[in-house]
Design a protein around this motif. Sequence first.
Motif, short mmCIF file in Angstrom:
data_model
loop_
_atom_site.label_atom_id
_atom_site.label_comp_id
_atom_site.label_asym_id
_atom_site.label_seq_id
_atom_site.Cartn_x
_atom_site.Cartn_y
_atom_site.Cartn_z
N ASN A 14 0.76 -1.27 0.07
CA ASN A 14 0.05 -0.12 -0.01
C ASN A 14 0.87 1.36 0.14
OD1 ASN A 14 0.81 0.66 2.47
ND2 ASN A 14 -0.97 -0.38 3.64
N ASN A 15 0.24 2.43 -0.13
CA ASN A 15 1.09 3.56 -0.55
C ASN A 15 2.02 3.80 0.99
OD1 ASN A 15 0.30 4.26 -2.88
ND2 ASN A 15 -1.34 5.57 -2.11
N ASN A 16 1.65 3.54 2.04
CA ASN A 16 2.14 3.82 3.42
C ASN A 16 3.41 2.86 3.54
OD1 ASN A 16 2.54 4.71 6.01
ND2 ASN A 16 0.81 3.35 6.91
N LYS A 18 4.91 1.41 0.64
CA LYS A 18 5.92 1.60 -0.29
C LYS A 18 6.79 2.99 0.01
CE LYS A 18 3.95 1.37 -4.38
NZ LYS A 18 3.43 1.55 -5.65
N GLN A 19 5.96 3.91 0.65
CA GLN A 19 6.88 5.20 1.13
C GLN A 19 7.96 4.91 2.10
OE1 GLN A 19 4.27 8.24 2.64
NE2 GLN A 19 6.19 9.89 2.98
#
Length: 104
Positions: A14-16, A18-19
């Motif tokens: 998810n974006n969290n 991945k970042q």
Amino acid sequence: MLKNEINEEEKYFNNNIKQFYNEYKIVFTPIYFPSFYKENFFLVLKFKNFGIYHNDIEENFGICRIDNNECIKYAEFFDDITPTIQKFKNFILNNKLNELIGEE
């Protein structure tokens, strides 16, 4: 191969996650486990003096405290990197990394 395993899983971050992963990932680096294993595993992510490593014997990921390129305290967690990253991130955000690996 570890790189392929992480690349496959990365597709589903998810974006969290991945970042966080992109911010702290490193070139796979051998890290020595002087206690139980007495061999090298690969460190794949690093934050200060802690990191996520891959144990190729048991085929799982864990979190360790690093000192002089040695993993001196560690805890193994999941077969996949995603939940290990989430656990690592949660302990960082709550300022409890030492508790994670059994230190005060």
